[in-house]
Design a protein around this motif. Structure first.
Motif, PDB file in Angstrom:
ATOM      1  N   MET A  99       0.851  -1.181   0.000  1.00  0.00           N
ATOM      2  CA  MET A  99       0.000   0.000   0.000  1.00  0.00           C
ATOM      3  C   MET A  99       0.893   1.240   0.000  1.00  0.00           C
TER       4      MET A  99
ATOM      5  N   SER B  63       0.842  -2.592   5.266  1.00  0.00           N
ATOM      6  CA  SER B  63      -0.421  -3.060   4.692  1.00  0.00           C
ATOM      7  C   SER B  63      -0.258  -3.181   3.191  1.00  0.00           C
ATOM      8  N   CYS B  64      -1.163  -3.945   2.579  1.00  0.00           N
ATOM      9  CA  CYS B  64      -1.089  -4.235   1.141  1.00  0.00           C
ATOM     10  C   CYS B  64      -2.369  -3.806   0.457  1.00  0.00           C
ATOM     11  N   ILE B  65      -2.287  -3.665  -0.854  1.00  0.00           N
ATOM     12  CA  ILE B  65      -3.472  -3.333  -1.626  1.00  0.00           C
ATOM     13  C   ILE B  65      -4.365  -4.568  -1.728  1.00  0.00           C
TER      14      ILE B  65
END
Length: 324
Positions: A190, A207-209
Protein backbone atom coordinates in the motif's frame (compact mmCIF):
# COMPACT_ATOMS: atom_id res chain seq x y z
CA UNK A 1 17.24 89.44 -31.68
CA UNK A 2 16.83 86.97 -28.72
CA UNK A 3 13.59 87.55 -26.89
CA UNK A 4 14.08 84.91 -24.10
CA UNK A 5 16.79 82.79 -22.50
CA UNK A 6 15.52 79.78 -24.51
CA UNK A 7 16.98 81.44 -27.59
CA UNK A 8 20.45 81.44 -26.03
CA UNK A 9 22.97 78.74 -27.02
CA UNK A 10 26.08 77.60 -25.17
CA UNK A 11 29.18 77.81 -27.32
CA UNK A 12 31.80 76.67 -24.79
CA UNK A 13 31.74 74.70 -21.53
CA UNK A 14 33.77 74.84 -18.33
CA UNK A 15 36.66 72.45 -17.76
CA UNK A 16 35.42 68.88 -17.28
CA UNK A 17 32.26 69.47 -19.29
CA UNK A 18 31.38 69.15 -22.97
CA UNK A 19 28.59 70.39 -25.23
CA UNK A 20 25.44 68.34 -25.64
CA UNK A 21 24.84 67.85 -29.38
CA UNK A 22 26.83 70.92 -30.43
CA UNK A 23 25.04 73.27 -32.83
CA UNK A 24 21.51 72.31 -31.81
CA UNK A 25 19.11 74.86 -30.44
CA UNK A 26 19.02 72.98 -27.13
CA UNK A 27 22.76 72.66 -26.74
CA UNK A 28 24.03 72.72 -23.18
CA UNK A 29 26.91 71.28 -21.18
CA UNK A 30 27.35 67.87 -19.58
CA UNK A 31 30.09 66.10 -17.68
CA UNK A 32 32.93 64.97 -19.92
CA UNK A 33 33.99 61.55 -18.61
CA UNK A 34 36.71 59.30 -20.00
CA UNK A 35 35.32 55.76 -19.72
CA UNK A 36 37.43 52.74 -20.67
CA UNK A 37 37.14 51.92 -24.38
CA UNK A 38 34.04 54.10 -24.64
CA UNK A 39 33.53 55.98 -27.90
CA UNK A 40 30.60 58.08 -26.70
CA UNK A 41 29.93 58.79 -23.02
CA UNK A 42 26.78 60.40 -21.70
CA UNK A 43 25.68 61.88 -18.39
CA UNK A 44 22.37 62.96 -16.95
CA UNK A 45 22.22 66.74 -16.37
CA UNK A 46 21.91 66.06 -12.66
CA UNK A 47 25.23 64.18 -12.55
CA UNK A 48 27.92 66.10 -10.70
CA UNK A 49 30.74 63.52 -10.92
CA UNK A 50 31.89 60.89 -13.39
CA UNK A 51 31.31 58.35 -10.63
CA UNK A 52 27.60 59.15 -10.47
CA UNK A 53 25.09 56.47 -11.55
CA UNK A 54 23.85 58.80 -14.25
CA UNK A 55 27.15 58.65 -16.14
CA UNK A 56 27.64 55.84 -18.65
CA UNK A 57 28.72 54.74 -22.10
CA UNK A 58 26.33 55.04 -25.00
CA UNK A 59 28.64 53.45 -27.59
CA UNK A 60 31.80 51.36 -27.23
CA UNK A 61 34.92 51.68 -29.33
CA UNK A 62 35.28 49.25 -32.23
CA UNK A 63 36.05 45.73 -31.05
CA UNK A 64 34.61 46.26 -27.56
CA UNK A 65 31.26 45.55 -25.92
CA UNK A 66 29.49 47.02 -22.89
CA UNK A 67 30.62 45.44 -19.63
CA UNK A 68 27.68 43.43 -18.32
CA UNK A 69 29.17 43.40 -14.80
CA UNK A 70 29.86 47.13 -14.57
CA UNK A 71 26.33 48.54 -14.68
CA UNK A 72 24.92 51.30 -12.48
CA UNK A 73 21.71 51.07 -10.49
CA UNK A 74 20.16 53.23 -13.21
CA UNK A 75 20.95 50.53 -15.77
CA UNK A 76 23.78 52.48 -17.43
CA UNK A 77 26.97 50.75 -18.66
CA UNK A 78 30.06 52.25 -17.02
CA UNK A 79 32.78 50.69 -19.20
CA UNK A 80 33.54 48.53 -22.24
CA UNK A 81 35.56 45.32 -22.43
CA UNK A 82 36.78 42.84 -25.01
CA UNK A 83 34.07 40.32 -26.03
CA UNK A 84 34.69 36.87 -24.54
CA UNK A 85 32.44 33.94 -25.45
CA UNK A 86 32.34 31.47 -22.51
CA UNK A 87 31.84 28.58 -24.95
CA UNK A 88 35.33 29.30 -26.33
CA UNK A 89 37.14 29.90 -23.03
CA UNK A 90 38.10 26.35 -22.10
CA UNK A 91 37.01 23.61 -19.72
CA UNK A 92 37.10 25.76 -16.57
CA UNK A 93 34.38 28.04 -17.99
CA UNK A 94 32.16 25.20 -19.27
CA UNK A 95 29.35 25.93 -16.82
CA UNK A 96 29.69 29.74 -16.76
CA UNK A 97 26.77 31.84 -17.91
CA UNK A 98 28.40 35.26 -17.52
CA UNK A 99 31.93 36.49 -16.83
CA UNK A 100 33.57 39.56 -15.36
CA UNK A 101 36.25 40.86 -17.75
CA UNK A 102 38.60 43.63 -16.50
CA UNK A 103 38.41 46.74 -18.67
CA UNK A 104 42.16 46.60 -19.32
CA UNK A 105 42.13 42.91 -20.37
CA UNK A 106 43.39 42.37 -23.92
CA UNK A 107 42.92 38.57 -24.20
CA UNK A 108 40.15 36.21 -23.11
CA UNK A 109 42.66 33.93 -21.38
CA UNK A 110 43.42 36.66 -18.84
CA UNK A 111 43.61 34.92 -15.46
CA UNK A 112 41.64 37.73 -13.83
CA UNK A 113 38.49 36.82 -15.75
CA UNK A 114 35.98 35.15 -13.42
CA UNK A 115 32.51 33.66 -13.61
CA UNK A 116 29.82 35.88 -12.14
CA UNK A 117 26.85 33.60 -12.84
CA UNK A 118 26.43 29.95 -13.72
CA UNK A 119 24.18 27.86 -15.90
CA UNK A 120 21.32 25.98 -14.25
CA UNK A 121 22.34 23.38 -11.63
CA UNK A 122 25.88 24.81 -11.36
CA UNK A 123 27.39 26.90 -8.55
CA UNK A 124 30.46 29.07 -8.01
CA UNK A 125 32.66 27.13 -5.58
CA UNK A 126 35.50 28.60 -3.47
CA UNK A 127 38.65 28.98 -5.52
CA UNK A 128 36.92 27.78 -8.68
CA UNK A 129 34.65 28.94 -11.44
CA UNK A 130 31.24 27.35 -11.92
CA UNK A 131 31.05 23.65 -11.10
CA UNK A 132 28.13 21.33 -11.83
CA UNK A 133 26.54 20.41 -8.48
CA UNK A 134 23.02 19.44 -9.61
CA UNK A 135 21.66 20.88 -6.37
CA UNK A 136 17.91 21.17 -6.86
CA UNK A 137 17.91 19.03 -9.98
CA UNK A 138 16.88 15.91 -8.05
CA UNK A 139 13.81 16.28 -5.80
CA UNK A 140 14.55 16.03 -2.07
CA UNK A 141 18.25 15.25 -2.66
CA UNK A 142 20.62 17.26 -0.47
CA UNK A 143 23.87 16.00 -1.97
CA UNK A 144 24.59 14.66 -5.47
CA UNK A 145 27.71 12.75 -6.50
CA UNK A 146 28.30 14.20 -9.94
CA UNK A 147 30.22 11.90 -12.29
CA UNK A 148 28.72 12.98 -15.63
CA UNK A 149 28.73 16.20 -17.62
CA UNK A 150 24.98 16.79 -17.16
CA UNK A 151 22.57 16.29 -14.26
CA UNK A 152 20.74 13.65 -16.32
CA UNK A 153 23.83 11.42 -16.61
CA UNK A 154 23.16 7.89 -15.40
CA UNK A 155 26.49 7.83 -13.53
CA UNK A 156 25.30 10.53 -11.09
CA UNK A 157 24.09 9.39 -7.68
CA UNK A 158 22.19 10.96 -4.82
CA UNK A 159 24.47 10.59 -1.80
CA UNK A 160 22.33 12.39 0.78
CA UNK A 161 18.60 13.07 1.07
CA UNK A 162 16.85 15.93 2.77
CA UNK A 163 15.82 15.38 6.36
CA UNK A 164 13.27 12.57 6.85
CA UNK A 165 13.67 11.34 3.24
CA UNK A 166 15.49 8.11 2.37
CA UNK A 167 17.40 6.82 -0.66
CA UNK A 168 15.92 4.20 -2.95
CA UNK A 169 19.22 2.48 -3.73
CA UNK A 170 17.86 0.88 -6.90
CA UNK A 171 17.06 4.15 -8.64
CA UNK A 172 19.28 6.51 -6.57
CA UNK A 173 16.39 8.84 -5.76
CA UNK A 174 14.96 10.22 -2.52
CA UNK A 175 11.54 9.02 -1.41
CA UNK A 176 9.25 10.54 1.25
CA UNK A 177 8.95 8.99 4.72
CA UNK A 178 6.96 5.76 4.73
CA UNK A 179 6.89 5.71 0.94
CA UNK A 180 7.62 2.40 -0.79
CA UNK A 181 10.56 1.56 -3.00
CA UNK A 182 10.30 0.05 -6.47
CA UNK A 183 10.28 -3.59 -5.30
CA UNK A 184 7.55 -2.93 -2.75
CA UNK A 185 5.38 -1.11 -5.28
CA UNK A 186 5.80 -4.04 -7.69
CA UNK A 187 4.72 -6.53 -5.03
CA UNK A 188 1.49 -4.87 -3.89
CA UNK A 189 2.48 -2.72 -0.91
CA UNK A 190 0.00 0.00 0.00
CA UNK A 191 1.55 3.38 -1.00
CA UNK A 192 2.76 5.21 2.10
CA UNK A 193 2.60 2.08 4.25
CA UNK A 194 6.25 1.05 4.16
CA UNK A 195 7.98 1.59 7.50
CA UNK A 196 11.56 2.86 7.36
CA UNK A 197 14.59 2.05 9.48
CA UNK A 198 18.27 2.86 9.12
CA UNK A 199 18.76 -0.59 7.60
CA UNK A 200 16.95 -0.79 4.21
CA UNK A 201 16.76 -4.57 4.55
CA UNK A 202 14.49 -4.13 7.57
CA UNK A 203 11.87 -2.10 5.70
CA UNK A 204 8.45 -3.67 5.93
CA UNK A 205 5.05 -3.19 4.33
CA UNK A 206 2.51 -2.39 7.02
CA UNK A 207 -0.42 -3.06 4.69
CA UNK A 208 -1.09 -4.24 1.14
CA UNK A 209 -3.47 -3.33 -1.63
CA UNK A 210 -6.55 -5.48 -2.31
CA UNK A 211 -5.72 -9.06 -3.26
CA UNK A 212 -2.35 -9.05 -1.46
CA UNK A 213 -1.20 -9.97 2.03
CA UNK A 214 1.87 -9.09 4.06
CA UNK A 215 4.83 -11.41 3.52
CA UNK A 216 6.56 -11.91 6.87
CA UNK A 217 9.69 -13.32 5.23
CA UNK A 218 10.63 -10.21 3.28
CA UNK A 219 9.73 -6.52 3.08
CA UNK A 220 7.01 -7.02 0.47
CA UNK A 221 3.45 -8.21 -0.05
CA UNK A 222 2.37 -11.37 -1.80
CA UNK A 223 -0.76 -12.29 -3.70
CA UNK A 224 -2.99 -13.91 -1.11
CA UNK A 225 -2.39 -17.35 0.42
CA UNK A 226 -0.27 -19.26 -2.08
CA UNK A 227 -1.78 -22.60 -3.09
CA UNK A 228 0.57 -25.52 -2.38
CA UNK A 229 1.87 -27.52 -5.35
CA UNK A 230 2.31 -31.31 -5.26
CA UNK A 231 4.47 -33.09 -7.82
CA UNK A 232 7.06 -35.88 -8.20
CA UNK A 233 10.83 -35.52 -8.41
CA UNK A 234 13.39 -38.23 -9.15
CA UNK A 235 16.89 -39.05 -7.98
CA UNK A 236 19.51 -41.61 -8.99
CA UNK A 237 20.68 -43.29 -5.76
CA UNK A 238 23.00 -45.99 -4.51
CA UNK A 239 22.91 -48.42 -1.58
CA UNK A 240 24.42 -45.86 0.82
CA UNK A 241 21.82 -43.17 0.12
CA UNK A 242 19.68 -42.18 3.11
CA UNK A 243 16.86 -39.71 3.52
CA UNK A 244 19.29 -37.40 5.32
CA UNK A 245 21.31 -37.10 2.13
CA UNK A 246 18.46 -35.18 0.46
CA UNK A 247 19.61 -31.98 2.21
CA UNK A 248 21.37 -29.59 -0.16
CA UNK A 249 21.02 -31.84 -3.16
CA UNK A 250 19.52 -31.70 -6.64
CA UNK A 251 16.54 -33.70 -7.86
CA UNK A 252 15.16 -34.07 -11.40
CA UNK A 253 12.02 -34.57 -13.36
CA UNK A 254 11.76 -37.99 -15.08
CA UNK A 255 13.47 -36.91 -18.29
CA UNK A 256 16.21 -35.16 -16.35
CA UNK A 257 17.12 -38.15 -14.19
CA UNK A 258 17.24 -40.48 -17.22
CA UNK A 259 19.58 -38.01 -18.95
CA UNK A 260 21.78 -37.94 -15.82
CA UNK A 261 21.97 -41.75 -15.65
CA UNK A 262 22.73 -42.01 -19.38
CA UNK A 263 25.56 -39.46 -19.41
CA UNK A 264 26.93 -39.29 -15.86
CA UNK A 265 26.53 -42.90 -14.69
CA UNK A 266 26.50 -45.30 -17.65
CA UNK A 267 28.51 -42.95 -19.82
CA UNK A 268 31.51 -42.99 -17.46
CA UNK A 269 32.56 -46.56 -18.51
CA UNK A 270 33.25 -47.37 -14.88
CA UNK A 271 31.75 -50.86 -14.85
CA UNK A 272 31.42 -52.95 -12.83
CA UNK A 273 31.38 -50.09 -10.25
CA UNK A 274 29.05 -47.32 -11.32
CA UNK A 275 29.55 -43.69 -10.40
CA UNK A 276 28.20 -43.14 -6.89
CA UNK A 277 27.19 -46.77 -6.72
CA UNK A 278 23.93 -45.83 -8.45
CA UNK A 279 21.66 -48.87 -8.74
CA UNK A 280 18.14 -47.39 -8.71
CA UNK A 281 15.96 -44.38 -9.46
CA UNK A 282 13.85 -43.18 -6.52
CA UNK A 283 10.69 -41.11 -6.84
CA UNK A 284 9.76 -38.53 -4.17
CA UNK A 285 6.45 -36.76 -3.72
CA UNK A 286 7.10 -33.09 -2.96
CA UNK A 287 4.72 -30.45 -1.60
CA UNK A 288 5.85 -26.85 -2.18
CA UNK A 289 4.33 -23.69 -0.74
CA UNK A 290 5.64 -21.10 -3.21
CA UNK A 291 6.11 -17.41 -2.56
CA UNK A 292 3.49 -15.77 -4.76
CA UNK A 293 5.82 -12.84 -5.51
CA UNK A 294 8.02 -15.32 -7.41
CA UNK A 295 5.06 -16.98 -9.15
CA UNK A 296 6.21 -20.61 -8.68
CA UNK A 297 9.88 -21.17 -9.47
CA UNK A 298 13.12 -19.27 -9.71
CA UNK A 299 16.07 -20.12 -11.97
CA UNK A 300 18.25 -22.96 -10.74
CA UNK A 301 21.46 -21.89 -8.96
CA UNK A 302 24.18 -23.93 -7.26
CA UNK A 303 24.00 -24.44 -3.49
CA UNK A 304 26.77 -25.87 -1.32
CA UNK A 305 26.64 -26.26 2.45
CA UNK A 306 23.34 -24.44 2.62
CA UNK A 307 24.45 -21.33 0.75
CA UNK A 308 24.24 -20.14 -2.83
CA UNK A 309 27.64 -20.60 -4.47
CA UNK A 310 26.87 -19.67 -8.06
CA UNK A 311 25.43 -16.54 -9.63
CA UNK A 312 23.22 -15.57 -6.69
CA UNK A 313 20.36 -13.26 -7.71
CA UNK A 314 19.35 -10.22 -5.66
CA UNK A 315 15.87 -11.59 -4.94
CA UNK A 316 17.29 -13.94 -2.31
CA UNK A 317 17.20 -10.91 0.00
CA UNK A 318 13.41 -11.25 0.13
CA UNK A 319 13.20 -15.02 0.70
CA UNK A 320 13.99 -18.29 -1.05
CA UNK A 321 11.98 -20.20 -3.61
CA UNK A 322 12.28 -23.48 -5.49
CA UNK A 323 14.81 -23.28 -8.31
CA UNK A 324 14.01 -25.00 -11.58
Amino acid sequence: NATSCEDVQCQACDAGYSLITPGSSSAGCQLSCDLAHCQQAAAFPSASSCRDDGVGCQACAEGYVPSATNVTSAGVFKSCTIPCNVSEMGESFKYCNQTSVPSDATLCNDTRIQCTSCVQWAQILPGKNCELTCQGAWPHCAGVEVHGTTCAASSNKCALCQQSYYIDTEHEICLPPNDCNWLQFQSGCMPGACGRTLDPRAHRCASCIAGYQVNNIGPVCETGPAEPMTFYVYRAEGPDTTDDSLANTVTYDLGGVLDYVHHEVLGQRSCPVRKGGVDRIVRYEVVVHPLAMFTHFLPLVDFHNGACSGDCPQYFSTGFAVGC
